[in-house]
Structures are given as structure tokens and as C-alpha cells.
Design an enzyme around this catalytic site. Sequence first.
Site, mmCIF file in Angstrom:
data_model
loop_
_atom_site.group_PDB
_atom_site.id
_atom_site.type_symbol
_atom_site.label_atom_id
_atom_site.label_comp_id
_atom_site.label_asym_id
_atom_site.label_seq_id
_atom_site.Cartn_x
_atom_site.Cartn_y
_atom_site.Cartn_z
ATOM 1 N N HIS A 51 13.133 -35.721 -27.039
ATOM 2 C CA HIS A 51 12.291 -34.555 -27.298
ATOM 3 C C HIS A 51 12.016 -33.854 -25.968
ATOM 4 O O HIS A 51 11.969 -34.507 -24.912
ATOM 5 C CB HIS A 51 10.963 -34.985 -27.917
ATOM 6 N N GLU A 53 9.346 -32.773 -24.639
ATOM 7 C CA GLU A 53 8.191 -33.286 -23.904
ATOM 8 C C GLU A 53 8.542 -34.542 -23.114
ATOM 9 O O GLU A 53 8.171 -34.661 -21.938
ATOM 10 C CB GLU A 53 7.040 -33.610 -24.871
ATOM 11 N N CYS A 81 4.657 -34.372 -31.431
ATOM 12 C CA CYS A 81 4.583 -35.408 -32.457
ATOM 13 C C CYS A 81 3.789 -36.590 -31.897
ATOM 14 O O CYS A 81 3.366 -36.572 -30.738
ATOM 15 C CB CYS A 81 5.992 -35.850 -32.860
ATOM 16 N N CYS A 84 5.328 -38.078 -28.668
ATOM 17 C CA CYS A 84 5.131 -37.241 -27.483
ATOM 18 C C CYS A 84 3.657 -37.149 -27.086
ATOM 19 O O CYS A 84 3.336 -37.146 -25.898
ATOM 20 C CB CYS A 84 5.727 -35.862 -27.720
#
Length: 151
Positions: A51, A53, A81, A84
Site C-alpha cells: 500500500h 502508506e 486501512c 496502514c
Amino acid sequence: MKEAWMKEALKEAKKAYEKEEVPVGAVIVKEGKIIARAHNLKEGKHDTTCHAELLAIQKASKKLNAWRLENCEMYVTLEPCSMCAGALIQSRMKKVYIGTMDYKTGACGSVYNLLEDYTFNHKVEYETGILKEECETILQDFFKELRKKKK
């Protein structure tokens, strides 16, 4: 300045879009300078942890040679999410600025809020709605295009 940093995160989201990744981008800023930038690479790397992040946190940690990012701020186009959000807490991020909320898997205020609802040893400040329309539009366009391709 918030909008300028979010525009940089949107540039990263556009890179993801071009790679047929869900268009999420993130930048990490420290003392008025971008120290890390990343976008989703989950599809291309075949790795659920890629991801934007997490990739940005990894780059910032490498640049600073430290896992603690205490005086850093993240600008991310989509609400993090739970994975993260947990990484934001664990990295000791000072603040996260969120473009648009994720009402399916968001963990910073929409579905639930890891940044506020629990008594972790570190609190990450957050602010939402930074360039909300632009952040929503890139995601909406991506999924519209994806649905057309599937037909």
C-alpha cells in the site's frame, strides 16, 4: 501548504492509475520537505502489503535511518486501512492528512478509527477532506474504467 502536499500525493496516485493499480498516493513531509513518496503497487508486486502508506513509511525510515517518524506528517489520498493505520501508529507519525474517506475498509474514522478509539501508546493526529473532490474523482474514474474493461 496542506493542499500543495496533497497535490503531490495525487501525483503519486496518478502513477498508480497508469500502472492499473488502485490510485492511492502518499507523501511524507518533515520540516517542510518531502522525504518520501509512494503509490500502491499491490497488483504489480503481487504483495498485499504494498500500500502507498506502507511503502512511504519504509522509504522515510530508510532516509532517516530510524523507525520513529515522530516529527513527520503523511498526506494520503484515501483513508488508510487498518494495516496502514496500525503502521502510522507504530511509526510514531505525528499527523496524517486524508483526502477522501474509505467507507468500506477505512480505519481512521469511517468504518472505525484506530487513531482515536483505542488507548495505544501513541496518538496520531489526523485531518480529513484535503482536496476531497480530486481524491474522490481519481478513484471513481479508475473503478468506472475497470468495470468497462470487465464487460
